[in-house]
Design an enzyme around this catalytic site. Structure first.
Site, PDB file in Angstrom:
ATOM      1  N   ASP A   1       8.246  -4.749  -5.799  1.00 32.56           N
ATOM      2  CA  ASP A   1       9.651  -5.186  -5.866  1.00 32.56           C
ATOM      3  C   ASP A   1      10.393  -4.908  -4.561  1.00 32.56           C
ATOM      4  O   ASP A   1      11.474  -5.468  -4.330  1.00 32.56           O
ATOM      5  CB  ASP A   1      10.376  -4.520  -7.054  1.00 32.56           C
ATOM      6  CG  ASP A   1      10.413  -3.003  -7.003  1.00 32.56           C
ATOM      7  OD1 ASP A   1       9.846  -2.403  -6.056  1.00 32.56           O
ATOM      8  OD2 ASP A   1      11.014  -2.401  -7.917  1.00 32.56           O
TER       9      ASP A   1
ATOM     10  N   TYR B   1       7.003  -0.843   5.671  1.00 28.88           N
ATOM     11  CA  TYR B   1       6.133  -1.014   4.496  1.00 28.88           C
ATOM     12  C   TYR B   1       6.469  -2.301   3.755  1.00 28.88           C
ATOM     13  O   TYR B   1       5.611  -3.165   3.545  1.00 28.88           O
ATOM     14  CB  TYR B   1       6.253   0.190   3.546  1.00 28.88           C
ATOM     15  CG  TYR B   1       5.700  -0.106   2.168  1.00 28.88           C
ATOM     16  CD1 TYR B   1       4.331  -0.259   1.961  1.00 28.88           C
ATOM     17  CD2 TYR B   1       6.547  -0.279   1.067  1.00 28.88           C
ATOM     18  CE1 TYR B   1       3.822  -0.571   0.698  1.00 28.88           C
ATOM     19  CE2 TYR B   1       6.052  -0.583  -0.184  1.00 28.88           C
ATOM     20  CZ  TYR B   1       4.691  -0.728  -0.369  1.00 28.88           C
ATOM     21  OH  TYR B   1       4.196  -1.044  -1.623  1.00 28.88           O
TER      22      TYR B   1
HETATM   23  P1  NAD Z   1      -2.370   4.355  -2.914  1.00 31.89           P
HETATM   24  O1  NAD Z   1      -1.846   4.705  -1.569  1.00 31.89           O
HETATM   25  O2  NAD Z   1      -2.435   5.403  -3.974  1.00 31.89           O
HETATM   26  O3  NAD Z   1      -3.838   3.740  -2.781  1.00 31.89           O
HETATM   27  C1  NAD Z   1      -4.191   2.850  -1.765  1.00 31.89           C
HETATM   28  C2  NAD Z   1      -5.719   2.782  -1.686  1.00 31.89           C
HETATM   29  O4  NAD Z   1      -6.073   1.803  -0.711  1.00 31.89           O
HETATM   30  C3  NAD Z   1      -6.383   4.097  -1.266  1.00 31.89           C
HETATM   31  O5  NAD Z   1      -7.490   4.368  -2.088  1.00 31.89           O
HETATM   32  C4  NAD Z   1      -6.820   3.823   0.178  1.00 31.89           C
HETATM   33  O6  NAD Z   1      -7.977   4.551   0.554  1.00 31.89           O
HETATM   34  C5  NAD Z   1      -7.084   2.330   0.133  1.00 31.89           C
HETATM   35  N1  NAD Z   1      -6.976   1.701   1.461  1.00 31.89           N
HETATM   36  C6  NAD Z   1      -5.961   1.849   2.356  1.00 31.89           C
HETATM   37  N2  NAD Z   1      -6.218   1.155   3.469  1.00 31.89           N
HETATM   38  C7  NAD Z   1      -7.424   0.524   3.266  1.00 31.89           C
HETATM   39  C8  NAD Z   1      -8.208  -0.364   4.049  1.00 31.89           C
HETATM   40  N3  NAD Z   1      -7.837  -0.727   5.290  1.00 31.89           N
HETATM   41  N4  NAD Z   1      -9.364  -0.835   3.525  1.00 31.89           N
HETATM   42  C9  NAD Z   1      -9.763  -0.454   2.279  1.00 31.89           C
HETATM   43  N5  NAD Z   1      -9.062   0.393   1.515  1.00 31.89           N
HETATM   44  C10 NAD Z   1      -7.900   0.869   1.987  1.00 31.89           C
HETATM   45  O7  NAD Z   1      -1.477   3.117  -3.401  1.00 31.89           O
HETATM   46  P2  NAD Z   1      -0.982   2.716  -4.874  1.00 31.89           P
HETATM   47  O8  NAD Z   1       0.293   3.402  -5.158  1.00 31.89           O
HETATM   48  O9  NAD Z   1      -2.125   2.799  -5.821  1.00 31.89           O
HETATM   49  O10 NAD Z   1      -0.626   1.175  -4.617  1.00 31.89           O
HETATM   50  C11 NAD Z   1      -1.617   0.166  -4.787  1.00 31.89           C
HETATM   51  C12 NAD Z   1      -1.000  -1.187  -4.497  1.00 31.89           C
HETATM   52  O11 NAD Z   1       0.093  -1.421  -5.365  1.00 31.89           O
HETATM   53  C13 NAD Z   1      -0.430  -1.319  -3.081  1.00 31.89           C
HETATM   54  O12 NAD Z   1      -0.720  -2.608  -2.612  1.00 31.89           O
HETATM   55  C14 NAD Z   1       1.072  -1.132  -3.263  1.00 31.89           C
HETATM   56  O13 NAD Z   1       1.786  -1.836  -2.271  1.00 31.89           O
HETATM   57  C15 NAD Z   1       1.276  -1.727  -4.631  1.00 31.89           C
HETATM   58  N6  NAD Z   1       2.410  -1.202  -5.419  1.00 31.89           N
HETATM   59  C16 NAD Z   1       2.545   0.151  -5.621  1.00 31.89           C
HETATM   60  C17 NAD Z   1       3.585   0.623  -6.420  1.00 31.89           C
HETATM   61  C18 NAD Z   1       3.764   2.100  -6.692  1.00 31.89           C
HETATM   62  O14 NAD Z   1       4.754   2.487  -7.313  1.00 31.89           O
HETATM   63  N7  NAD Z   1       2.835   2.961  -6.302  1.00 31.89           N
HETATM   64  C19 NAD Z   1       4.480  -0.277  -6.995  1.00 31.89           C
HETATM   65  C20 NAD Z   1       4.317  -1.649  -6.759  1.00 31.89           C
HETATM   66  C21 NAD Z   1       3.262  -2.088  -5.975  1.00 31.89           C
HETATM   67  O1  TDX Z   2      10.469  13.821  -1.255  1.00 34.05           O
HETATM   68  C1  TDX Z   2      11.041  12.803  -1.681  1.00 34.05           C
HETATM   69  N1  TDX Z   2      12.367  12.864  -2.004  1.00 34.05           N
HETATM   70  C2  TDX Z   2      13.087  11.796  -2.449  1.00 34.05           C
HETATM   71  O2  TDX Z   2      14.281  11.898  -2.722  1.00 34.05           O
HETATM   72  C3  TDX Z   2      10.366  11.550  -1.843  1.00 34.05           C
HETATM   73  C4  TDX Z   2       8.903  11.417  -1.498  1.00 34.05           C
HETATM   74  C5  TDX Z   2      11.095  10.477  -2.311  1.00 34.05           C
HETATM   75  N2  TDX Z   2      12.408  10.572  -2.583  1.00 34.05           N
HETATM   76  C6  TDX Z   2      13.148   9.396  -3.067  1.00 34.05           C
HETATM   77  C7  TDX Z   2      12.980   8.157  -2.215  1.00 34.05           C
HETATM   78  C8  TDX Z   2      13.077   7.043  -3.232  1.00 34.05           C
HETATM   79  O3  TDX Z   2      14.433   6.699  -3.460  1.00 34.05           O
HETATM   80  O4  TDX Z   2      12.583   9.061  -4.341  1.00 34.05           O
HETATM   81  C9  TDX Z   2      12.498   7.643  -4.506  1.00 34.05           C
HETATM   82  C10 TDX Z   2      11.038   7.276  -4.753  1.00 34.05           C
HETATM   83  O5  TDX Z   2      10.352   7.508  -3.533  1.00 34.05           O
HETATM   84  P1  TDX Z   2       8.778   7.186  -3.387  1.00 34.05           P
HETATM   85  O6  TDX Z   2       8.031   7.897  -4.450  1.00 34.05           O
HETATM   86  O7  TDX Z   2       8.408   7.429  -1.949  1.00 34.05           O
HETATM   87  O8  TDX Z   2       8.726   5.641  -3.771  1.00 34.05           O
HETATM   88  P2  TDX Z   2       9.460   4.350  -3.162  1.00 34.05           P
HETATM   89  O9  TDX Z   2       9.884   4.554  -1.767  1.00 34.05           O
HETATM   90  O10 TDX Z   2      10.492   3.910  -4.167  1.00 34.05           O
HETATM   91  O11 TDX Z   2       8.213   3.300  -3.158  1.00 34.05           O
HETATM   92  C11 TDX Z   2       7.288   3.272  -4.279  1.00 34.05           C
HETATM   93  O12 TDX Z   2       7.570   2.209  -5.130  1.00 34.05           O
HETATM   94  C12 TDX Z   2       7.306   0.903  -4.666  1.00 34.05           C
HETATM   95  C13 TDX Z   2       5.845   3.190  -3.787  1.00 34.05           C
HETATM   96  O13 TDX Z   2       5.572   4.265  -2.910  1.00 34.05           O
HETATM   97  C14 TDX Z   2       5.579   1.858  -3.121  1.00 34.05           C
HETATM   98  O14 TDX Z   2       4.204   1.758  -2.768  1.00 34.05           O
HETATM   99  C15 TDX Z   2       5.917   0.765  -4.106  1.00 34.05           C
HETATM  100  O15 TDX Z   2       5.781  -0.494  -3.509  1.00 34.05           O
END
Ligand code: NAD
Ligand code: TDX
Length: 339
Positions: free
Chosen positions: A126, A153
């Site tokens: 999002d 990002y």
């Molecule tokens: P994460 O950082 O936990 O995991 C990413 C994984 O990708 C890791 O295992 C890493 O080793 C692998 N990776 C990174 N670079 C690579 C490369 N060059 N080649 C092969 N592998 C590689 O991330 P996540 O939170 O699980 O997010 C997964 C996907 O979902 C991402 O595309 C992220 O943008 C998307 N996403 C995450 C969230 C969230 O809240 N975490 C929300 C919406 C979308």
């Molecule tokens: O130490 C912290 N203190 C704090 O206040 C951290 C790590 C975060 N924050 C705040 C920043 C954001 O407003 O908390 C909120 C959540 O932060 P993150 O966990 O870093 O997530 P965010 O930046 O919202 O992004 C996440 O959601 C969308 C994921 O990391 C992304 O990969 C995804 O696309």
């Protein structure tokens, strides 16, 4: 059928692999992961010996290796989770975000074209829509909301989305895209808000809240995200974007207070620190399209999911302590040799 899933040693990818192995007992999964700092192969240990699962350590930017793997495995479906995912790191060091998130996506789609896959699914976020103001609770992101990114990002993720849509239009690649809100649940790397606050609480360390803690995120339990992607793979229309979210908006400060309360720790651990540069104020997804077209609705209420998540971190201390100590890197090396 063979699914090629990238980024499966990370948070959402690993949960998705567990979901798919269980939900589709006829299918095989090939997981590609570079094992960056965010990858933890110990997470996948329970399935490493499963005959329906194969782990391949590979960088999605390595064109020759990716092409060769696609020729060997001939996957029908590709799901790309692999990404640099932490906004703060993208502010410190944007370059690797452009490489993995944009160029890596391009390599995977070229390989998908050459292999003639039935579906290429791009896991997006999002954050590509930018943010919404706090004083307009009536506004939500729809699939039509213009892309308007804030961080390296989110810009890299938006670039990948545009590239994916162009591969659909220009080359006819059967692409779908999901844009999900913030996930929480088991196996999330302890740099992200919820696991960081849980691990700091358990060590009685300060809880660093950016700015005034008033930023709002729309939280979804990771299993619900996995189910949504599965639904899109089965019945989603190619060329389409699907927003995924559960109408669960929370202020950061309220999440941190909730974690303190649940763990019996004093809120005096909360420390207000310098705000993130370009910090998005509010994210809020309108999931009407995926609900109407695919019948998807979240199944886990936040009140239940957050308690389950806190308990998971309490019960799996080894998992995140090995990350904090750095020991997981040795485990990654040892397990990579085994597979
Ligand atoms: P994460 O950082 O936990 O995991 C990413 C994984 O990708 C890791 O295992 C890493 O080793 C692998 N990776 C990174 N670079 C690579 C490369 N060059 N080649 C092969 N592998 C590689 O991330 P996540 O939170 O699980 O997010 C997964 C996907 O979902 C991402 O595309 C992220 O943008 C998307 N996403 C995450 C969230 C969230 O809240 N975490 C929300 C919406 C979308
Ligand atoms: O130490 C912290 N203190 C704090 O206040 C951290 C790590 C975060 N924050 C705040 C920043 C954001 O407003 O908390 C909120 C959540 O932060 P993150 O966990 O870093 O997530 P965010 O930046 O919202 O992004 C996440 O959601 C969308 C994921 O990391 C992304 O990969 C995804 O696309």
């Amino acid at each position: 059928m063979t699914y090629l899933i990238t980024g499966g040693a990370g948070f959402i990818g690993s949960n998705f692999i567990f979901h798919m192995l269980e939900a589709h007992p006829e299918d095989r999964i090939v997981c590609v992961d570079k094992l960056t700092y965010a990858g933890n192969l110990a997470t996948l240990e329970p399935v490493l010996d499963n005959p329906r699962f194969r782990f391949v350590r590979m960088d999605i930017c390595d064109r020759e290796a990716v092409m060769a793997l696609f020729r060997e495995e001939k996957p029908e479906v590709v799901v790309n989770f692999a990404a640099e995912s932490h906004v703060d790191r993208s502010i410190e060091n944007p370059g690797v975000f452009l490489e993995t998130n944009i160029l890596g996506t391009g390599v995977l789609m070229d390989a998908s074209r050459a292999a003639g896959v039935a579906r290429y699914h791009q896991v997006s976020t999002d954050e590509v829509y930018g943010d919404l103001p706090l004083d307009r609770p009536d506004l939500f992101f729809t699939e039509e909301t213009p892309l308007h990114t804030s961080s390296p990002y989110s810009s890299s993720k938006a670039a990948a989305d545009l590239l994916a849509l162009s591969y659909h239009r220009t080359f006819g690649l059967p692409v779908t895209i999901s844009r999900c809100s913030n996930n929480y649940g088991p196996y999330q790397f302890p740099e992200k808000l919820i696991p960081l606050m849980i691990s700091n609480c358990l060590h009685d360390r300060p809880l660093p809240v950016y700015g005034e803690g008033l930023n709002v995120r729309d939280w979804l339990y990771v299993e619900d995200h996995c189910i949504a992607i599965d639904r899109i793979l089965q019945d989603g229309r190619v060329g389409q974007v699907y927003n995924v979210g559960g109408h669960n908006e929370m202020r950061n400060i309220d999440i941190v207070r909730l974690i303190c309360r649940e763990l019996g720790k004093p809120v005096s651990l909360i420390t207000y620190v310098t705000d993130r540069k370009g910090h998005d104020m509010r994210y809020a997804i309108d999931p009407a399209k995926i609900h109407a077209e695919l019948g998807w609705l979240p199944q886990t209420r936040f009140a239940d999911g957050i308690v389950a998540t806190i308990h998971w971190y309490l019960e799996h201390r080894d998992w995140w302590e090995s990350i904090l100590s750095g020991a997981y890197r040795e485990t990654n090396e040892a397990l990579s040799v085994r597979v």
